[in-house]
Write a protein that holds these residues in place. Structure first.
Motif, PDB file in Angstrom:
ATOM      1  N   ALA A  53      42.205 -31.369 -64.818  1.00 42.37           N
ATOM      2  CA  ALA A  53      42.023 -29.921 -65.209  1.00 42.37           C
ATOM      3  C   ALA A  53      43.848 -29.318 -65.579  1.00 42.37           C
ATOM      4  O   ALA A  53      44.013 -28.750 -66.166  1.00 42.37           O
ATOM      5  N   ALA A 104      36.249 -24.030 -67.159  1.00 44.54           N
ATOM      6  CA  ALA A 104      37.319 -23.814 -66.114  1.00 44.54           C
ATOM      7  C   ALA A 104      38.726 -23.424 -66.567  1.00 44.54           C
ATOM      8  O   ALA A 104      39.265 -22.311 -66.011  1.00 44.54           O
ATOM      9  N   LEU A 141      36.780 -25.011 -61.136  1.00 40.37           N
ATOM     10  CA  LEU A 141      36.055 -26.104 -61.544  1.00 40.37           C
ATOM     11  C   LEU A 141      34.652 -26.123 -60.817  1.00 40.37           C
ATOM     12  O   LEU A 141      33.770 -26.702 -61.514  1.00 40.37           O
ATOM     13  N   LEU A 164      35.323 -28.532 -68.095  1.00 44.93           N
ATOM     14  CA  LEU A 164      37.024 -28.224 -68.268  1.00 44.93           C
ATOM     15  C   LEU A 164      37.097 -27.212 -69.044  1.00 44.93           C
ATOM     16  O   LEU A 164      38.019 -26.356 -68.552  1.00 44.93           O
TER      17      LEU A 164
END
Length: 187
Positions: A19, A155, A38, A152
């Motif tokens: 991330a 988030a 996440l 991903l």
């Protein structure tokens, strides 16, 4: 019918390092926020798709046996670990796995009593039947890449757009497109 999480995933499908690289973050002061995002992204997408990403343990609690095979509400199901029924003493007694059969590979996964058998009646009218099962693809590396990418991206979207949104907020289109093939429809 109640679905209860017994043991959550041991890891997230997307790591903090992945991330941070995606967001091009060098600083670490917002790692706690990013980690929370996440987890929230995974939980949101699991609810959206009715799937468990990384292996988790769940319990399905029923009041009575349905007339047809029991459909487990999450996919993919790795195994049914226990089927228990309430006794007169209030204890939950396990059923012998030879008494029932499981179609874990189907979607939805199903469990049914074997031919010539009948389910034992629970001694209580409410929550007298419990089915414990594990669901998920395995480890984070086993989660299909489109689902990992969707987590991903979701988030990252939340990280970059921190203001609250109004009612009826939807997933970003790209995230929705990535998870669409994995959605389990409800009828």
């Amino acid at each position: 019918m109640t679905l209860t999480l017994l043991t959550g995933p041991a890891e997230e499908p997307v790591s903090l390092a992945e991330a941070r690289a995606h967001l091009k973050l060098d600083a670490t002061e917002e790692d706690a926020l990013l980690t929370a995002l996440l987890t929230a992204a995974r939980a949101t997408l699991e609810a959206e798709t009715r799937r468990a990403f990384v292996t988790q343990s769940w319990r399905l609690t029923l009041d009575d046996w349905p007339p047809r095979p029991i459909e487990l509400p999450l996919a993919p199901v790795a195994s049914v670990t226990a089927v228990t029924v309430a006794s007169l003493s209030g204890a939950m007694l396990p059923l012998d796995p030879a008494f029932y059969e499981v179609d874990a590979g189907g979607e939805p996964a199903r469990i049914a009593v074997k031919h010539g058998q009948a389910w034992p009646m629970p001694a209580t009218r409410l929550a007298g039947i419990a089915i414990d099962f594990s669901a998920g693809y395995g480890t984070a590396a086993d989660v299909p890449m489109p689902l990992r990418q969707a987590a991903l991206m979701l988030a990252a979207h939340w990280f970059e757009h921190r203001e609250p949104v109004g009612d009826g907020a939807k997933l970003p289109r790209t995230v929705s497109a990535l998870v669409k093939p994995y959605r389990r429809l409800r009828l």
